[in-house]
Motif scaffolding. Structure first.
Motif, mmCIF file in Angstrom:
data_model
loop_
_atom_site.group_PDB
_atom_site.id
_atom_site.type_symbol
_atom_site.label_atom_id
_atom_site.label_comp_id
_atom_site.label_asym_id
_atom_site.label_seq_id
_atom_site.Cartn_x
_atom_site.Cartn_y
_atom_site.Cartn_z
ATOM 1 N N ARG A 12 0.837 -1.267 0.424
ATOM 2 C CA ARG A 12 -0.052 0.007 -0.323
ATOM 3 C C ARG A 12 1.194 1.333 -0.345
ATOM 4 N NH1 ARG A 12 -3.058 -3.643 3.209
ATOM 5 N NH2 ARG A 12 -5.017 -3.962 2.823
ATOM 6 N N GLU A 13 0.532 2.285 -1.037
ATOM 7 C CA GLU A 13 0.962 3.364 -0.444
ATOM 8 C C GLU A 13 -0.779 4.348 -0.427
ATOM 9 O OE1 GLU A 13 4.059 4.679 -0.839
ATOM 10 O OE2 GLU A 13 5.056 3.016 -1.765
ATOM 11 N N MET A 14 -0.075 5.475 0.586
ATOM 12 C CA MET A 14 -0.789 6.319 1.020
ATOM 13 C C MET A 14 -0.636 7.292 0.386
ATOM 14 S SD MET A 14 -3.170 7.466 2.974
ATOM 15 C CE MET A 14 -3.306 7.029 4.746
ATOM 16 N N VAL A 15 -2.026 8.250 -0.620
ATOM 17 C CA VAL A 15 -1.584 8.624 -1.933
ATOM 18 C C VAL A 15 -1.723 10.523 -0.824
ATOM 19 C CG1 VAL A 15 -2.881 10.120 -3.508
ATOM 20 C CG2 VAL A 15 -2.597 7.497 -2.964
ATOM 21 N N GLU A 62 -7.647 3.157 -15.405
ATOM 22 C CA GLU A 62 -9.161 3.108 -15.361
ATOM 23 C C GLU A 62 -10.361 3.972 -14.620
ATOM 24 O OE1 GLU A 62 -10.161 -0.613 -14.344
ATOM 25 O OE2 GLU A 62 -9.290 -1.345 -15.821
ATOM 26 N N ARG A 63 -10.045 4.230 -13.489
ATOM 27 C CA ARG A 63 -10.420 5.825 -12.636
ATOM 28 C C ARG A 63 -9.323 5.274 -11.610
ATOM 29 N NH1 ARG A 63 -12.881 0.660 -11.780
ATOM 30 N NH2 ARG A 63 -14.405 1.649 -12.987
ATOM 31 N N PRO A 64 -9.440 6.965 -11.669
ATOM 32 C CA PRO A 64 -8.417 7.857 -10.192
ATOM 33 C C PRO A 64 -8.203 7.234 -8.589
ATOM 34 C CG PRO A 64 -10.178 9.150 -10.278
ATOM 35 C CD PRO A 64 -10.252 8.158 -11.494
ATOM 36 N N ILE A 65 -7.245 7.828 -8.004
ATOM 37 C CA ILE A 65 -7.349 7.186 -6.443
ATOM 38 C C ILE A 65 -6.953 9.062 -5.838
ATOM 39 C CG2 ILE A 65 -5.685 6.533 -4.768
ATOM 40 C CD1 ILE A 65 -4.820 4.439 -7.264
ATOM 41 N N PRO A 66 -7.748 8.822 -5.096
ATOM 42 C CA PRO A 66 -7.998 11.208 -5.026
ATOM 43 C C PRO A 66 -6.776 10.411 -3.511
ATOM 44 C CG PRO A 66 -10.355 9.446 -4.243
ATOM 45 C CD PRO A 66 -9.031 8.797 -4.960
ATOM 46 N N VAL A 67 -6.462 11.751 -3.227
ATOM 47 C CA VAL A 67 -5.437 12.375 -1.795
ATOM 48 C C VAL A 67 -6.207 11.395 -0.691
ATOM 49 C CG1 VAL A 67 -4.817 14.541 -0.755
ATOM 50 C CG2 VAL A 67 -5.227 14.636 -3.363
ATOM 51 N N GLY A 68 -5.883 10.721 -0.297
ATOM 52 C CA GLY A 68 -6.830 10.199 1.012
ATOM 53 C C GLY A 68 -6.955 8.490 1.219
ATOM 54 N N ASP A 69 -7.109 8.366 0.042
ATOM 55 C CA ASP A 69 -7.111 6.869 -0.414
ATOM 56 C C ASP A 69 -5.621 5.849 -0.390
ATOM 57 O OD1 ASP A 69 -9.434 7.427 -0.149
ATOM 58 O OD2 ASP A 69 -10.480 6.789 -2.502
ATOM 59 N N GLU A 92 -5.422 -0.770 -7.085
ATOM 60 C CA GLU A 92 -6.505 -0.676 -6.259
ATOM 61 C C GLU A 92 -6.512 0.245 -5.527
ATOM 62 O OE1 GLU A 92 -8.997 -4.944 -5.968
ATOM 63 O OE2 GLU A 92 -7.259 -4.599 -5.164
ATOM 64 N N ARG A 93 -7.794 1.510 -5.454
ATOM 65 C CA ARG A 93 -8.272 2.081 -5.039
ATOM 66 C C ARG A 93 -8.251 2.186 -3.461
ATOM 67 N NH1 ARG A 93 -12.604 4.006 -2.300
ATOM 68 N NH2 ARG A 93 -13.297 3.336 -3.269
ATOM 69 N N GLU A 94 -7.806 1.991 -1.673
ATOM 70 C CA GLU A 94 -8.900 1.345 -0.937
ATOM 71 C C GLU A 94 -9.257 2.813 -0.323
ATOM 72 O OE1 GLU A 94 -7.454 -2.081 1.717
ATOM 73 O OE2 GLU A 94 -6.540 -0.151 1.381
ATOM 74 N N ASP A 95 -9.913 2.351 0.771
ATOM 75 C CA ASP A 95 -10.442 3.756 1.315
ATOM 76 C C ASP A 95 -10.500 2.977 2.404
ATOM 77 O OD1 ASP A 95 -12.039 4.906 3.382
ATOM 78 O OD2 ASP A 95 -13.849 5.874 2.015
ATOM 79 N N LEU A 96 -9.990 3.490 3.675
ATOM 80 C CA LEU A 96 -8.761 2.937 4.622
ATOM 81 C C LEU A 96 -10.243 2.460 5.714
ATOM 82 C CD1 LEU A 96 -5.662 3.403 5.311
ATOM 83 C CD2 LEU A 96 -6.534 1.409 3.732
ATOM 84 N N ARG A 97 -11.021 3.618 5.847
ATOM 85 C CA ARG A 97 -12.165 3.650 7.114
ATOM 86 C C ARG A 97 -13.099 3.107 6.559
ATOM 87 N NH1 ARG A 97 -11.915 9.732 5.255
ATOM 88 N NH2 ARG A 97 -12.217 9.016 3.368
ATOM 89 N N THR A 98 -13.413 2.681 5.337
ATOM 90 C CA THR A 98 -14.232 1.636 4.951
ATOM 91 C C THR A 98 -13.857 0.120 4.214
ATOM 92 O OG1 THR A 98 -14.429 2.510 2.584
ATOM 93 C CG2 THR A 98 -15.846 3.830 4.544
ATOM 94 N N ARG A 99 -12.647 -0.178 3.698
ATOM 95 C CA ARG A 99 -11.746 -0.730 3.311
ATOM 96 C C ARG A 99 -12.384 -0.979 2.147
ATOM 97 N NH1 ARG A 99 -12.150 -4.684 8.491
ATOM 98 N NH2 ARG A 99 -10.964 -3.603 10.105
ATOM 99 N N GLU A 100 -13.317 -0.356 1.357
ATOM 100 C CA GLU A 100 -13.371 -0.171 -0.272
ATOM 101 C C GLU A 100 -12.591 -0.578 -1.295
ATOM 102 O OE1 GLU A 100 -16.508 2.186 -3.437
ATOM 103 O OE2 GLU A 100 -16.487 3.255 -0.963
#
Length: 148
Positions: A12-15, A62-69, A92-100
């Motif tokens: 994982r890399e924090m954006v 295919e889709r962006p990875i926002p800052v914070g994800d 994959e874009r990952e939201d650590l709070r929701t694990r989405e």
């Protein structure tokens, strides 16, 4: 011989803002750099040798990875030649709070194993001993052939 599942690496890399473009999403060059590093780790784990990037077989954003994800990067070796190693990479874009998670980027890199004189050196045979490994290998071969 090295089994496919032994080559599986997830990272994982924090954006952060310094990774972003003017749209506040990860700059594609950063994603490619992170993928290249994780792919090289997988190739080196497989071969037991230093590996260098020889080729990138298309890079689909295919889709962006926002800052914070986070950028969640998965790599594994799915094929090997005499000195070359093919690695499938998925980000994959990952939201650590929701694990989405959702896939953002996919690519297939070729690395070459090199010796102490920076010359190509042989790699072991790749084995696949599990159903999961066989599934991953089949997905990689299908994707590499354009069936993404």
């Amino acid at each position: 011989m090295t089994d496919l599942m032994e080559t599986l690496i997830e990272n994982r890399e924090m954006v952060q803002p310094n990774h972003a473009n003017n749209l506040e999403v990860t700059h594609g060059g950063n994603v490619m750099k992170w993928m290249d590093e994780v792919g090289a780790m997988s190739a080196m784990r497989f071969s037991g040798e230093t590996c260098v990037t020889a080729r990138v077989n298309r890079m689909n954003f295919e889709r962006p990875i926002p800052v914070g994800d986070t950028a969640f990067i998965t790599a594994y070796v799915y094929e090997a030649g005499t000195s070359s190693v093919k690695v499938r990479l998925i980000t994959e874009r990952e939201d650590l709070r929701t694990r989405e998670r959702e896939k953002t980027t996919e690519s297939y890199f070729v690395y070459v194993a090199i010796d102490d004189d920076n010359m190509p050196t042989t790699v072991p045979e790749l084995t696949v001993s599990t159903e999961e490994g066989e599934r991953l290998r089949e997905e990689a071969i299908e994707g590499e052939n354009g069936d993404l």
